[in-house]
Scaffold this motif. Structure first.
Motif, PDB file in Angstrom:
ATOM      1  N   GLU A  53      -9.689  -6.190  -5.641  1.00 11.07           N
ATOM      2  CA  GLU A  53      -9.374  -4.656  -5.675  1.00 11.07           C
ATOM      3  C   GLU A  53     -10.307  -3.891  -6.578  1.00 11.07           C
ATOM      4  O   GLU A  53     -10.555  -2.598  -5.939  1.00 11.07           O
ATOM      5  N   ALA A  56     -13.064  -3.152  -3.692  1.00 14.80           N
ATOM      6  CA  ALA A  56     -12.517  -2.029  -2.736  1.00 14.80           C
ATOM      7  C   ALA A  56     -12.357  -0.535  -3.349  1.00 14.80           C
ATOM      8  O   ALA A  56     -12.882   0.412  -2.587  1.00 14.80           O
ATOM      9  N   ALA A  57     -12.135  -0.489  -4.569  1.00 15.04           N
ATOM     10  CA  ALA A  57     -11.852   0.760  -5.182  1.00 15.04           C
ATOM     11  C   ALA A  57     -13.370   1.329  -5.199  1.00 15.04           C
ATOM     12  O   ALA A  57     -13.656   2.522  -5.217  1.00 15.04           O
ATOM     13  N   LYS A  59     -15.845   0.753  -3.388  1.00 11.09           N
ATOM     14  CA  LYS A  59     -16.538   1.111  -2.313  1.00 11.09           C
ATOM     15  C   LYS A  59     -16.039   2.444  -1.627  1.00 11.09           C
ATOM     16  O   LYS A  59     -16.621   3.024  -1.105  1.00 11.09           O
ATOM     17  N   ALA A  60     -14.750   2.625  -1.987  1.00 15.20           N
ATOM     18  CA  ALA A  60     -13.871   3.910  -1.519  1.00 15.20           C
ATOM     19  C   ALA A  60     -14.579   5.017  -2.383  1.00 15.20           C
ATOM     20  O   ALA A  60     -14.646   6.218  -1.794  1.00 15.20           O
ATOM     21  N   VAL A  61     -15.007   5.102  -3.832  1.00 18.42           N
ATOM     22  CA  VAL A  61     -15.860   6.025  -4.507  1.00 18.42           C
ATOM     23  C   VAL A  61     -17.129   6.099  -3.927  1.00 18.42           C
ATOM     24  O   VAL A  61     -17.495   7.305  -3.795  1.00 18.42           O
ATOM     25  N   VAL A  63     -18.271   5.718  -0.717  1.00 16.53           N
ATOM     26  CA  VAL A  63     -18.071   6.545   0.528  1.00 16.53           C
ATOM     27  C   VAL A  63     -17.755   8.047  -0.043  1.00 16.53           C
ATOM     28  O   VAL A  63     -18.371   8.781   0.626  1.00 16.53           O
ATOM     29  N   ARG A  64     -16.980   8.218  -0.780  1.00 18.32           N
ATOM     30  CA  ARG A  64     -16.582   9.746  -1.030  1.00 18.32           C
ATOM     31  C   ARG A  64     -18.084  10.417  -1.766  1.00 18.32           C
ATOM     32  O   ARG A  64     -18.186  11.589  -1.091  1.00 18.32           O
TER      33      ARG A  64
END
Length: 72
Positions: A53, A56-57, A59-61, A63-64
């Motif tokens: 988790e 994944a979090a 990775k999302a940051v 990308v942004r």
């Protein structure tokens, strides 16, 4: 980053929950200084959280941030 990467290395090596002493020992073996307060803050942030988790979090940051920097 040194705490994150060392923590991940220890988890991948079989230590499901590396302690401050584990991270410190690994870093000091290769001559890296450890700031106990910074390490404590990092470990408090990951305590009780699932590694998948967290990744994944992160990775999302990432990308942004990456795409956000490309805007004109």
């Amino acid at each position: 980053m040194k705490y994150v990467s060392t923590y991940l290395m220890l988890v991948m090596g079989g230590n499901d929950s590396p302690s401050a002493a584990d991270v410190t020992a690994a870093l000091e073996k290769v001559g890296v200084d450890v700031d106990a307060a910074d390490l404590k803050r990092f470990l408090a942030g990951v305590e009780g959280k699932d590694l998948a988790e967290l990744m994944a979090a992160g990775k999302a940051v990432g990308v942004r941030v990456r795409f956000g920097s490309l805007r004109a």
